[in-house]
Design a protein around this motif. Structure first.
Motif, PDB file in Angstrom:
ATOM      1  N   SER A  47       0.794  -1.534   0.277  1.00 36.32           N
ATOM      2  CA  SER A  47      -0.014  -0.053   0.784  1.00 36.32           C
ATOM      3  C   SER A  47       0.881   1.282   0.337  1.00 36.32           C
ATOM      4  O   SER A  47       1.220   1.242   0.498  1.00 36.32           O
ATOM      5  N   GLU A  48       0.654   2.557  -1.194  1.00 39.39           N
ATOM      6  CA  GLU A  48       1.466   3.530  -1.046  1.00 39.39           C
ATOM      7  C   GLU A  48       1.113   4.100   0.676  1.00 39.39           C
ATOM      8  O   GLU A  48      -0.426   3.654   0.724  1.00 39.39           O
ATOM      9  N   ARG A  49       1.697   4.586   0.923  1.00 38.47           N
ATOM     10  CA  ARG A  49       1.613   5.488   2.525  1.00 38.47           C
ATOM     11  C   ARG A  49       2.247   7.468   2.199  1.00 38.47           C
ATOM     12  O   ARG A  49       2.469   7.373   1.127  1.00 38.47           O
ATOM     13  N   GLY A  50       0.682   7.894   1.803  1.00 37.90           N
ATOM     14  CA  GLY A  50       0.456   9.103   1.553  1.00 37.90           C
ATOM     15  C   GLY A  50       1.003  10.357   2.544  1.00 37.90           C
ATOM     16  O   GLY A  50       0.373  11.612   2.441  1.00 37.90           O
ATOM     17  N   TRP A  51       1.169   9.163   4.312  1.00 38.22           N
ATOM     18  CA  TRP A  51       1.445  10.597   5.037  1.00 38.22           C
ATOM     19  C   TRP A  51       2.107  10.086   6.150  1.00 38.22           C
ATOM     20  O   TRP A  51       3.022   8.807   5.216  1.00 38.22           O
ATOM     21  N   SER A  52       3.301  10.846   6.067  1.00 38.82           N
ATOM     22  CA  SER A  52       4.490  10.389   7.214  1.00 38.82           C
ATOM     23  C   SER A  52       4.998  11.802   8.299  1.00 38.82           C
ATOM     24  O   SER A  52       4.334  13.054   7.727  1.00 38.82           O
ATOM     25  N   PHE A  53       5.486  11.614   8.388  1.00 42.57           N
ATOM     26  CA  PHE A  53       6.302  12.509  10.424  1.00 42.57           C
ATOM     27  C   PHE A  53       6.844  13.028   9.905  1.00 42.57           C
ATOM     28  O   PHE A  53       8.069  12.511   8.353  1.00 42.57           O
ATOM     29  N   PRO A  54       7.168  14.451  10.604  1.00 42.14           N
ATOM     30  CA  PRO A  54       8.802  15.178   9.541  1.00 42.14           C
ATOM     31  C   PRO A  54       9.797  13.982   9.613  1.00 42.14           C
ATOM     32  O   PRO A  54      10.262  13.370  10.859  1.00 42.14           O
ATOM     33  N   ALA A  55      10.531  14.010   8.710  1.00 45.10           N
ATOM     34  CA  ALA A  55      12.019  12.932   8.743  1.00 45.10           C
ATOM     35  C   ALA A  55      12.727  13.536   9.639  1.00 45.10           C
ATOM     36  O   ALA A  55      13.572  11.845  10.232  1.00 45.10           O
TER      37      ALA A  55
ATOM     38  N   PHE B 104      -5.855 -10.406   3.320  1.00 41.96           N
ATOM     39  CA  PHE B 104      -4.222 -10.484   3.525  1.00 41.96           C
ATOM     40  C   PHE B 104      -4.235 -10.083   5.032  1.00 41.96           C
ATOM     41  O   PHE B 104      -5.038  -9.770   5.276  1.00 41.96           O
ATOM     42  N   ASP B 105      -3.449 -10.718   5.521  1.00 43.41           N
ATOM     43  CA  ASP B 105      -3.179 -10.436   7.234  1.00 43.41           C
ATOM     44  C   ASP B 105      -1.923  -9.222   7.099  1.00 43.41           C
ATOM     45  O   ASP B 105      -2.567  -8.888   8.636  1.00 43.41           O
ATOM     46  N   ASP B 106      -1.137  -8.545   6.827  1.00 44.53           N
ATOM     47  CA  ASP B 106      -0.614  -7.506   6.191  1.00 44.53           C
ATOM     48  C   ASP B 106      -0.223  -6.392   5.982  1.00 44.53           C
ATOM     49  O   ASP B 106      -0.525  -6.809   4.720  1.00 44.53           O
ATOM     50  N   VAL B 107       0.423  -5.594   5.596  1.00 39.39           N
ATOM     51  CA  VAL B 107       0.475  -4.299   5.089  1.00 39.39           C
ATOM     52  C   VAL B 107       2.213  -4.256   5.151  1.00 39.39           C
ATOM     53  O   VAL B 107       2.631  -4.041   6.118  1.00 39.39           O
ATOM     54  N   ILE B 108       2.988  -3.833   3.704  1.00 42.15           N
ATOM     55  CA  ILE B 108       3.520  -3.076   3.608  1.00 42.15           C
ATOM     56  C   ILE B 108       3.695  -1.886   3.048  1.00 42.15           C
ATOM     57  O   ILE B 108       3.080  -2.318   1.781  1.00 42.15           O
ATOM     58  N   PHE B 109       4.288  -1.248   3.383  1.00 41.28           N
ATOM     59  CA  PHE B 109       3.694   0.484   2.510  1.00 41.28           C
ATOM     60  C   PHE B 109       4.976   0.926   2.002  1.00 41.28           C
ATOM     61  O   PHE B 109       6.192   0.394   1.785  1.00 41.28           O
ATOM     62  N   THR B 110       4.684   1.965   0.755  1.00 42.92           N
ATOM     63  CA  THR B 110       6.240   2.014  -0.319  1.00 42.92           C
ATOM     64  C   THR B 110       5.776   3.250  -0.388  1.00 42.92           C
ATOM     65  O   THR B 110       4.445   4.348   0.198  1.00 42.92           O
ATOM     66  N   ASP B 111       6.431   3.972  -0.557  1.00 39.81           N
ATOM     67  CA  ASP B 111       7.015   5.045  -0.917  1.00 39.81           C
ATOM     68  C   ASP B 111       5.823   5.730  -2.429  1.00 39.81           C
ATOM     69  O   ASP B 111       6.344   5.278  -3.743  1.00 39.81           O
TER      70      ASP B 111
END
Ligand code: PLP
Length: 282
Positions: A137-145, A169-176
């Motif tokens: 899943s694309e991750r559209g949010w992020s915390f300041p680096a 599915f059982d779980d998620v891997i986030f992508t940029d």
């Protein structure tokens, strides 16, 4: 005494005293920022053989998370003694210990802080043996680096996990979303194994995992070569095995990635015991 009920100790955030709390009674108020804003931090720590695993790394990250959010510096001795007291009451079984430190009540400005130990969910234990099917899943949010912190704000992650489960599915891997690079699991760090090489994603905006750090330190001492690497989905598909590592689940092998079945490698048991041993070193 072995107790399978949750054990709770409240940590008084300034004076540092600790007190037992009855798990059948409420603990936080209606205006606590943990509830109204998800504004706070936490750590999940594995309790095994009467000990908190990987404790120094957790304490260090906890302190860093508090600094990132501008919370008063936690008095670590109090958190450690609350953890010891909770372990003693919980007994010898494997447990999940959570440290929670909220910005606290809007009306008083007093942080709220507590330690819980509870039994590990059956599903989590099963996934150690059975592995997981993973949705990307694309991750559209992020915390300041510049502010990596383990915050209480997991609502978007939990929503993505529910979506994944609805889709089988059982779980998620986030992508940029821009480059498609692999980031991290929903609540875990991605580790790949190929020959004697262990790799974990190099990316901004991912939580530095304590399990991955312990694994890499130990694996290096056992002759593995470990480093971070920018990776994409094809890189995962080309590995001998792909793992999600985290404190409580320890390690679960990715046995399906989207539509791709990932075969069990010949050295599955060896890798599993490597990760397990890394977590047993305190
Ligand atoms: N990444 C995220 C987003 C997490 O939530 C977690 C654990 O909850 C991890 C990685 C793994 O961290 P650790 O190995 O310290 O449990």
């Amino acid at each position: 005494m072995v107790s399978q009920k949750p054990v709770i100790f409240v940590v008084e955030p300034f004076g540092g005293s600790i007190r037992w709390h009855n798990p059948s009674l409420p603990l936080i108020f209606w205006d606590d920022y943990a509830v109204t804003r998800g504004d706070g931090i936490f750590e999940s720590i594995l309790i095994r053989d009467g000990q908190a695993a990987n404790l120094n790394r957790h304490a260090e990250r906890f302190r860093n998370s508090a600094a990132a959010l501008g919370l008063p510096e936690p008095i670590l001795e109090s958190w450690l003694s609350a953890t010891d007291a909770a372990i003693e009451e919980f007994g010898d079984g494997e447990g999940k210990c959570t440290w929670t430190y909220s910005r606290g009540r809007a009306s008083t400005g007093m942080p709220t802080a507590w330690v819980v130990i509870q039994p590990i969910a059956e599903e989590v234990l099963a996934q150690r043996d059975e592995g997981v099917r993973v949705m990307l899943s694309e991750r559209g949010w992020s915390f300041p680096a510049e502010l990596p912190a383990k915050t209480l704000n997991y609502a978007a992650t939990m929503a993505t996990l529910r979506l994944a489960r609805e889709r089988g599915f059982d779980d998620v891997i986030f992508t940029d979303p821009e480059e498609g690079h692999i980031l991290e699991g929903a609540t875990s760090t991605v580790v790949t194994v190929k020959g004697n090489k262990l790799r974990t994603p190099a990316a901004d905006n991912i939580l530095p995992g304590t399990t991955q750090a312990a694994l890499f330190e130990y694996a290096e001492s056992q002759g593995y070569r470990c480093k971070q690497k920018v990776m994409d989905t094809d890189y995962l598909l080309g590995a001998d095995s792909v793992w999600l590592v985290s404190s409580i689940r320890i390690a679960t092998r990715v046995r399906r990635l989207e539509e791709h079945k990932l075969k069990a490698p010949n050295n599955e048991a060896e890798i599993r015991s490597l990760i397990d041993a890394a977590m047993s070193r305190g």
